[in-house]
Design a protein around this motif. Sequence first.
Motif, PDB file in Angstrom:
ATOM      1  N   ALA A 168       0.832  -1.210   0.000  1.00 51.81           N
ATOM      2  CA  ALA A 168       0.000   0.000   0.000  1.00 51.81           C
ATOM      3  C   ALA A 168       0.861   1.252   0.000  1.00 51.81           C
ATOM      4  O   ALA A 168       0.524   2.257  -0.642  1.00 51.81           O
ATOM      5  CB  ALA A 168      -0.935  -0.007   1.207  1.00 51.81           C
ATOM      6  N   GLY A 169       1.973   1.218   0.711  1.00 50.41           N
ATOM      7  CA  GLY A 169       2.879   2.361   0.729  1.00 50.41           C
ATOM      8  C   GLY A 169       3.481   2.630  -0.642  1.00 50.41           C
ATOM      9  O   GLY A 169       3.552   3.784  -1.091  1.00 50.41           O
ATOM     10  N   ARG A 170       3.892   1.564  -1.332  1.00 53.93           N
ATOM     11  CA  ARG A 170       4.461   1.745  -2.673  1.00 53.93           C
ATOM     12  C   ARG A 170       3.403   2.244  -3.647  1.00 53.93           C
ATOM     13  O   ARG A 170       3.661   3.150  -4.452  1.00 53.93           O
ATOM     14  CB  ARG A 170       5.048   0.420  -3.170  1.00 53.93           C
ATOM     15  N   LEU A 171       2.191   1.658  -3.578  1.00 56.19           N
ATOM     16  CA  LEU A 171       1.126   2.044  -4.501  1.00 56.19           C
ATOM     17  C   LEU A 171       0.734   3.508  -4.338  1.00 56.19           C
ATOM     18  O   LEU A 171       0.384   4.186  -5.305  1.00 56.19           O
ATOM     19  CB  LEU A 171      -0.099   1.143  -4.279  1.00 56.19           C
ATOM     20  N   SER A 172       0.813   4.001  -3.104  1.00 55.40           N
ATOM     21  CA  SER A 172       0.409   5.390  -2.819  1.00 55.40           C
ATOM     22  C   SER A 172       1.590   6.357  -2.843  1.00 55.40           C
ATOM     23  O   SER A 172       1.440   7.509  -2.429  1.00 55.40           O
ATOM     24  CB  SER A 172      -0.274   5.456  -1.450  1.00 55.40           C
ATOM     25  N   HIS A 173       2.744   5.885  -3.275  1.00 59.36           N
ATOM     26  CA  HIS A 173       3.947   6.724  -3.346  1.00 59.36           C
ATOM     27  C   HIS A 173       4.313   7.302  -1.975  1.00 59.36           C
ATOM     28  O   HIS A 173       4.750   8.452  -1.860  1.00 59.36           O
ATOM     29  CB  HIS A 173       3.755   7.850  -4.367  1.00 59.36           C
ATOM     30  N   GLY A 174       4.115   6.481  -0.955  1.00 58.44           N
ATOM     31  CA  GLY A 174       4.509   6.875   0.392  1.00 58.44           C
ATOM     32  C   GLY A 174       3.436   7.556   1.215  1.00 58.44           C
ATOM     33  O   GLY A 174       3.655   7.832   2.404  1.00 58.44           O
ATOM     34  N   TRP A 175       2.263   7.808   0.639  1.00 63.04           N
ATOM     35  CA  TRP A 175       1.212   8.491   1.394  1.00 63.04           C
ATOM     36  C   TRP A 175       0.536   7.568   2.394  1.00 63.04           C
ATOM     37  O   TRP A 175      -0.021   8.032   3.383  1.00 63.04           O
ATOM     38  CB  TRP A 175       0.189   9.115   0.443  1.00 63.04           C
TER      39      TRP A 175
ATOM     40  N   GLY B  68     -12.479  -5.107  -2.359  1.00 69.07           N
ATOM     41  CA  GLY B  68     -12.118  -5.625  -1.053  1.00 69.07           C
ATOM     42  C   GLY B  68     -11.806  -4.527  -0.056  1.00 69.07           C
ATOM     43  O   GLY B  68     -11.240  -3.482  -0.411  1.00 69.07           O
ATOM     44  N   LEU B  69     -12.145  -4.756   1.209  1.00 67.44           N
ATOM     45  CA  LEU B  69     -11.983  -3.720   2.216  1.00 67.44           C
ATOM     46  C   LEU B  69     -10.519  -3.525   2.627  1.00 67.44           C
ATOM     47  O   LEU B  69     -10.164  -2.476   3.140  1.00 67.44           O
ATOM     48  CB  LEU B  69     -12.844  -4.041   3.449  1.00 67.44           C
ATOM     49  N   THR B  70      -9.656  -4.512   2.407  1.00 68.43           N
ATOM     50  CA  THR B  70      -8.234  -4.291   2.663  1.00 68.43           C
ATOM     51  C   THR B  70      -7.748  -3.111   1.847  1.00 68.43           C
ATOM     52  O   THR B  70      -7.123  -2.175   2.370  1.00 68.43           O
ATOM     53  CB  THR B  70      -7.412  -5.546   2.313  1.00 68.43           C
ATOM     54  N   ASP B  71      -8.034  -3.134   0.550  1.00 69.24           N
ATOM     55  CA  ASP B  71      -7.611  -2.046  -0.336  1.00 69.24           C
ATOM     56  C   ASP B  71      -8.394  -0.772  -0.065  1.00 69.24           C
ATOM     57  O   ASP B  71      -7.817   0.328  -0.023  1.00 69.24           O
ATOM     58  CB  ASP B  71      -7.791  -2.455  -1.797  1.00 69.24           C
ATOM     59  N   ALA B  72      -9.711  -0.878   0.110  1.00 73.17           N
ATOM     60  CA  ALA B  72     -10.522   0.322   0.319  1.00 73.17           C
ATOM     61  C   ALA B  72     -10.083   1.073   1.568  1.00 73.17           C
ATOM     62  O   ALA B  72      -9.976   2.306   1.562  1.00 73.17           O
ATOM     63  CB  ALA B  72     -12.002  -0.054   0.409  1.00 73.17           C
ATOM     64  N   ASP B  73      -9.817   0.351   2.643  1.00 70.04           N
ATOM     65  CA  ASP B  73      -9.399   0.968   3.899  1.00 70.04           C
ATOM     66  C   ASP B  73      -8.077   1.713   3.719  1.00 70.04           C
ATOM     67  O   ASP B  73      -7.938   2.891   4.078  1.00 70.04           O
ATOM     68  CB  ASP B  73      -9.263  -0.130   4.957  1.00 70.04           C
ATOM     69  N   ALA B  74      -7.077   1.037   3.143  1.00 64.64           N
ATOM     70  CA  ALA B  74      -5.767   1.657   2.958  1.00 64.64           C
ATOM     71  C   ALA B  74      -5.832   2.834   1.997  1.00 64.64           C
ATOM     72  O   ALA B  74      -5.191   3.872   2.216  1.00 64.64           O
ATOM     73  CB  ALA B  74      -4.772   0.614   2.455  1.00 64.64           C
ATOM     74  N   ARG B  75      -6.626   2.718   0.931  1.00 61.65           N
ATOM     75  CA  ARG B  75      -6.703   3.791  -0.062  1.00 61.65           C
ATOM     76  C   ARG B  75      -7.454   5.004   0.472  1.00 61.65           C
ATOM     77  O   ARG B  75      -7.113   6.145   0.131  1.00 61.65           O
ATOM     78  CB  ARG B  75      -7.328   3.257  -1.349  1.00 61.65           C
ATOM     79  N   ALA B  76      -8.464   4.778   1.305  1.00 56.07           N
ATOM     80  CA  ALA B  76      -9.144   5.910   1.931  1.00 56.07           C
ATOM     81  C   ALA B  76      -8.204   6.649   2.884  1.00 56.07           C
ATOM     82  O   ALA B  76      -8.185   7.885   2.924  1.00 56.07           O
ATOM     83  CB  ALA B  76     -10.386   5.433   2.677  1.00 56.07           C
ATOM     84  N   THR B  77      -7.400   5.905   3.627  1.00 55.17           N
ATOM     85  CA  THR B  77      -6.441   6.513   4.540  1.00 55.17           C
ATOM     86  C   THR B  77      -5.403   7.327   3.772  1.00 55.17           C
ATOM     87  O   THR B  77      -5.128   8.490   4.091  1.00 55.17           O
ATOM     88  CB  THR B  77      -5.738   5.430   5.377  1.00 55.17           C
ATOM     89  N   ALA B  78      -4.807   6.712   2.750  1.00 53.03           N
ATOM     90  CA  ALA B  78      -3.781   7.401   1.972  1.00 53.03           C
ATOM     91  C   ALA B  78      -4.356   8.610   1.243  1.00 53.03           C
ATOM     92  O   ALA B  78      -3.745   9.687   1.217  1.00 53.03           O
ATOM     93  CB  ALA B  78      -3.153   6.435   0.970  1.00 53.03           C
ATOM     94  N   GLY B  79      -5.544   8.443   0.645  1.00 54.75           N
ATOM     95  CA  GLY B  79      -6.152   9.536  -0.093  1.00 54.75           C
ATOM     96  C   GLY B  79      -6.484  10.717   0.796  1.00 54.75           C
ATOM     97  O   GLY B  79      -6.300  11.876   0.402  1.00 54.75           O
TER      98      GLY B  79
ATOM     99  N   ALA C 163      -6.907  17.421  -4.187  1.00 59.23           N
ATOM    100  CA  ALA C 163      -6.472  17.420  -5.584  1.00 59.23           C
ATOM    101  C   ALA C 163      -5.644  16.175  -5.906  1.00 59.23           C
ATOM    102  O   ALA C 163      -5.895  15.477  -6.897  1.00 59.23           O
ATOM    103  CB  ALA C 163      -5.671  18.688  -5.888  1.00 59.23           C
ATOM    104  N   ARG C 164      -4.663  15.895  -5.072  1.00 58.71           N
ATOM    105  CA  ARG C 164      -3.801  14.737  -5.311  1.00 58.71           C
ATOM    106  C   ARG C 164      -4.589  13.437  -5.168  1.00 58.71           C
ATOM    107  O   ARG C 164      -4.400  12.496  -5.939  1.00 58.71           O
ATOM    108  CB  ARG C 164      -2.622  14.767  -4.342  1.00 58.71           C
ATOM    109  N   ALA C 165      -5.502  13.374  -4.176  1.00 57.70           N
ATOM    110  CA  ALA C 165      -6.282  12.155  -3.957  1.00 57.70           C
ATOM    111  C   ALA C 165      -7.157  11.838  -5.159  1.00 57.70           C
ATOM    112  O   ALA C 165      -7.260  10.677  -5.581  1.00 57.70           O
ATOM    113  CB  ALA C 165      -7.143  12.300  -2.713  1.00 57.70           C
ATOM    114  N   ARG C 166      -7.779  12.847  -5.725  1.00 55.81           N
ATOM    115  CA  ARG C 166      -8.664  12.595  -6.864  1.00 55.81           C
ATOM    116  C   ARG C 166      -7.871  12.054  -8.052  1.00 55.81           C
ATOM    117  O   ARG C 166      -8.296  11.077  -8.695  1.00 55.81           O
ATOM    118  CB  ARG C 166      -9.399  13.878  -7.251  1.00 55.81           C
ATOM    119  N   ARG C 167      -6.730  12.662  -8.338  1.00 55.68           N
ATOM    120  CA  ARG C 167      -5.911  12.175  -9.455  1.00 55.68           C
ATOM    121  C   ARG C 167      -5.446  10.740  -9.205  1.00 55.68           C
ATOM    122  O   ARG C 167      -5.442   9.904 -10.122  1.00 55.68           O
ATOM    123  CB  ARG C 167      -4.697  13.094  -9.652  1.00 55.68           C
ATOM    124  N   TRP C 168      -5.034  10.467  -7.971  1.00 57.87           N
ATOM    125  CA  TRP C 168      -4.527   9.131  -7.646  1.00 57.87           C
ATOM    126  C   TRP C 168      -5.619   8.079  -7.755  1.00 57.87           C
ATOM    127  O   TRP C 168      -5.421   7.028  -8.368  1.00 57.87           O
ATOM    128  CB  TRP C 168      -3.935   9.160  -6.236  1.00 57.87           C
TER     129      TRP C 168
END
Length: 241
Positions: A70-77, A186-197, A203-208
């Motif tokens: 999740a860290g790599r996918l979000s570029h550290g966010w 899946g909620l594993t991804d949804a949870d991590a992506r909501a946190t990172a976003g 602006a950055r979250a929408r593009r990502w």
Amino acid sequence: MGTVFSFDVRGGGDRVAAALHAAAAWLHHVDEVFSTYRPDSQISRLAAGTLTLSACSPDVREVLALCETAGRLSHGWFSTGYAGGFDPTGLVKGWAVERAVAMLASAGADAVCLNGGGDVQVYGGPWRIGVADPLRPGALVRVVHTDGELAVATSGPAERGCHILDPFTHQPPAPVLASLTVVCRGLTDADARATAGYAMGPARARRWLESLPDTEGFAVAADGATWQTAGYGVTTAAHTP
């Protein structure tokens, strides 16, 4: 995990009833292993240096690997690091809920909805999943309709105050969103992506989120303005619960 879990299970017989007890026991187990509030948890002992990663349960190593991805996918966010050690709370609840729903589905349940503190994983259906309005307690801002496997996770300060920080500045994100909801399978991804976003800011979250396959997002700004990604399949709720 410091929150309430609720199950809605449709269909099945004795196997599903047994799986429901097993799923509840699984969630208690996850809390015992991963809680950052329990000094005897493996995560707390790992941070204190009284337990090595190699001596931790395979679950800890699995979650660590998922957090690194999740860290790599979000570029550290998405970050699990803090001064005392490893904090997986931005992902582990979603992972635990997704696993619990899979247990019930494998046992023969026709449909399952598991709500973990407002983050939801469903299987089967049909289901209508309300997204809470962060600016109007008790109201819904959107409703997700689904008949299949889907997860909905929301991050923001409405329930717990600002508990997500920009991992690069260690300060609250600016400008602050009132909430960010992510929908994917899946909620594993949804949870991590909501946190990172949420940490990224609007602006950055929408593009990502737009760049991720099979992932959609919906956000509420502090002034009540909203935006959504192109494929966010929801309808606006016209009522309050």
